[in-house]
Design a protein around this motif. Structure first.
Motif, PDB file in Angstrom:
ATOM      1  N   ASN A 259       0.798  -1.226   0.000  1.00 29.64           N
ATOM      2  CA  ASN A 259       0.000   0.000   0.000  1.00 29.64           C
ATOM      3  C   ASN A 259       0.830   1.275   0.000  1.00 29.64           C
ATOM      4  O   ASN A 259       0.374   2.294  -0.501  1.00 29.64           O
ATOM      5  CB  ASN A 259      -0.960   0.017   1.182  1.00 29.64           C
ATOM      6  N   THR A 260       2.009   1.237   0.542  1.00 29.40           N
ATOM      7  CA  THR A 260       2.791   2.470   0.606  1.00 29.40           C
ATOM      8  C   THR A 260       3.908   2.489  -0.420  1.00 29.40           C
ATOM      9  O   THR A 260       3.896   3.307  -1.335  1.00 29.40           O
ATOM     10  CB  THR A 260       3.380   2.685   2.010  1.00 29.40           C
ATOM     11  N   GLU A 261       4.826   1.583  -0.295  1.00 28.34           N
ATOM     12  CA  GLU A 261       6.016   1.602  -1.146  1.00 28.34           C
ATOM     13  C   GLU A 261       5.701   1.247  -2.593  1.00 28.34           C
ATOM     14  O   GLU A 261       6.002   2.009  -3.505  1.00 28.34           O
ATOM     15  CB  GLU A 261       7.063   0.632  -0.593  1.00 28.34           C
ATOM     16  N   ILE A 262       5.125   0.087  -2.788  1.00 29.81           N
ATOM     17  CA  ILE A 262       4.941  -0.412  -4.147  1.00 29.81           C
ATOM     18  C   ILE A 262       3.883   0.391  -4.897  1.00 29.81           C
ATOM     19  O   ILE A 262       4.079   0.751  -6.063  1.00 29.81           O
ATOM     20  CB  ILE A 262       4.624  -1.921  -4.120  1.00 29.81           C
ATOM     21  N   ALA A 263       2.778   0.694  -4.250  1.00 30.72           N
ATOM     22  CA  ALA A 263       1.708   1.451  -4.924  1.00 30.72           C
ATOM     23  C   ALA A 263       2.209   2.814  -5.395  1.00 30.72           C
ATOM     24  O   ALA A 263       1.904   3.239  -6.514  1.00 30.72           O
ATOM     25  CB  ALA A 263       0.509   1.609  -4.003  1.00 30.72           C
ATOM     26  N   ASN A 264       2.978   3.485  -4.575  1.00 30.58           N
ATOM     27  CA  ASN A 264       3.503   4.799  -4.963  1.00 30.58           C
ATOM     28  C   ASN A 264       4.419   4.700  -6.174  1.00 30.58           C
ATOM     29  O   ASN A 264       4.414   5.577  -7.042  1.00 30.58           O
ATOM     30  CB  ASN A 264       4.234   5.458  -3.797  1.00 30.58           C
ATOM     31  N   LYS A 265       5.200   3.644  -6.247  1.00 28.45           N
ATOM     32  CA  LYS A 265       6.095   3.466  -7.386  1.00 28.45           C
ATOM     33  C   LYS A 265       5.309   3.100  -8.644  1.00 28.45           C
ATOM     34  O   LYS A 265       5.622   3.577  -9.736  1.00 28.45           O
ATOM     35  CB  LYS A 265       7.146   2.406  -7.069  1.00 28.45           C
ATOM     36  N   LEU A 266       4.285   2.265  -8.490  1.00 35.32           N
ATOM     37  CA  LEU A 266       3.485   1.864  -9.648  1.00 35.32           C
ATOM     38  C   LEU A 266       2.730   3.040 -10.254  1.00 35.32           C
ATOM     39  O   LEU A 266       2.538   3.091 -11.469  1.00 35.32           O
ATOM     40  CB  LEU A 266       2.506   0.756  -9.264  1.00 35.32           C
ATOM     41  N   LYS A 267       2.338   3.979  -9.424  1.00 37.24           N
ATOM     42  CA  LYS A 267       1.609   5.151  -9.913  1.00 37.24           C
ATOM     43  C   LYS A 267       2.457   5.994 -10.874  1.00 37.24           C
ATOM     44  O   LYS A 267       1.928   6.735 -11.689  1.00 37.24           O
ATOM     45  CB  LYS A 267       1.141   6.019  -8.744  1.00 37.24           C
TER      46      LYS A 267
ATOM     47  N   THR B 164       2.702   0.808 -20.481  1.00 38.92           N
ATOM     48  CA  THR B 164       3.594  -0.227 -21.021  1.00 38.92           C
ATOM     49  C   THR B 164       4.454  -0.834 -19.914  1.00 38.92           C
ATOM     50  O   THR B 164       4.625  -2.057 -19.843  1.00 38.92           O
ATOM     51  CB  THR B 164       4.497   0.379 -22.122  1.00 38.92           C
ATOM     52  N   THR B 165       4.965   0.014 -19.063  1.00 35.06           N
ATOM     53  CA  THR B 165       5.785  -0.476 -17.948  1.00 35.06           C
ATOM     54  C   THR B 165       4.940  -1.315 -16.994  1.00 35.06           C
ATOM     55  O   THR B 165       5.406  -2.342 -16.489  1.00 35.06           O
ATOM     56  CB  THR B 165       6.437   0.708 -17.202  1.00 35.06           C
ATOM     57  N   LEU B 166       3.702  -0.916 -16.747  1.00 34.02           N
ATOM     58  CA  LEU B 166       2.816  -1.683 -15.863  1.00 34.02           C
ATOM     59  C   LEU B 166       2.544  -3.081 -16.412  1.00 34.02           C
ATOM     60  O   LEU B 166       2.503  -4.055 -15.650  1.00 34.02           O
ATOM     61  CB  LEU B 166       1.500  -0.936 -15.641  1.00 34.02           C
ATOM     62  N   ILE B 167       2.392  -3.191 -17.723  1.00 35.62           N
ATOM     63  CA  ILE B 167       2.186  -4.514 -18.337  1.00 35.62           C
ATOM     64  C   ILE B 167       3.419  -5.390 -18.119  1.00 35.62           C
ATOM     65  O   ILE B 167       3.311  -6.569 -17.768  1.00 35.62           O
ATOM     66  CB  ILE B 167       1.852  -4.363 -19.841  1.00 35.62           C
ATOM     67  N   THR B 168       4.599  -4.794 -18.302  1.00 37.64           N
ATOM     68  CA  THR B 168       5.850  -5.532 -18.083  1.00 37.64           C
ATOM     69  C   THR B 168       5.964  -5.971 -16.626  1.00 37.64           C
ATOM     70  O   THR B 168       6.339  -7.114 -16.338  1.00 37.64           O
ATOM     71  CB  THR B 168       7.060  -4.657 -18.480  1.00 37.64           C
ATOM     72  N   ILE B 169       5.628  -5.088 -15.709  1.00 36.01           N
ATOM     73  CA  ILE B 169       5.691  -5.415 -14.277  1.00 36.01           C
ATOM     74  C   ILE B 169       4.735  -6.559 -13.959  1.00 36.01           C
ATOM     75  O   ILE B 169       5.080  -7.477 -13.209  1.00 36.01           O
ATOM     76  CB  ILE B 169       5.389  -4.166 -13.423  1.00 36.01           C
ATOM     77  N   ARG B 170       3.535  -6.518 -14.535  1.00 37.83           N
ATOM     78  CA  ARG B 170       2.569  -7.591 -14.296  1.00 37.83           C
ATOM     79  C   ARG B 170       3.134  -8.928 -14.757  1.00 37.83           C
ATOM     80  O   ARG B 170       3.012  -9.941 -14.071  1.00 37.83           O
ATOM     81  CB  ARG B 170       1.258  -7.296 -15.006  1.00 37.83           C
TER      82      ARG B 170
END
Length: 121
Positions: free
Chosen positions: A82-90, A95-101
């Protein structure tokens, strides 16, 4: 054997939260009942912060105790997400989000295989 606690990272988080509140080390020390010098040593990880002191700091800085433990093996995964990862994903592009998934899917598949192999023995 239990994992080590990284007091330097905890100290860095204390400093970050203190600065967000606009407090000096002396201000925070006065509010939690310790000296400016002691607070300085906690923030740089030279002194291991006690649980009772960390609770006081957490209350004064209005942060969940898990906030200070995020960089340790003792952090709750929900808080980390909720804090670290969500802030970075935002900050990521679609395209980067698809790669991360895809990376996460691959890591979860590997984790499942490792768990299955451990249960075989």
């Amino acid at each position: 054997m239990l994992p080590e606690i990284d007091y330097i990272k905890i100290g860095q988080r204390i400093k970050t939260a203190r600065l967000e509140k606009g407090l000096s080390q002396a201000d925070l020390g006065a509010l939690v009942g310790c000296s400016n010098n002691h607070m300085s040593h906690i923030e740089i990880g030279q002194t291991k912060v006690s649980l009772s002191m960390l609770l006081k700091i957490s209350n004064v800085l209005e942060k969940n105790l898990d906030f200070f433990l995020l960089d340790t093996p003792y952090a709750k995964s929900d808080e980390l997400i909720n804090t670290e990862i969500a802030n970075k994903l935002k900050k990521c592009t679609p395209t980067t989000l698809i790669t991360i998934r895809k990376i996460i899917d691959a890591l979860l598949e590997q984790q499942d295989m490792e768990c299955a192999n451990q249960h075989k023995y």
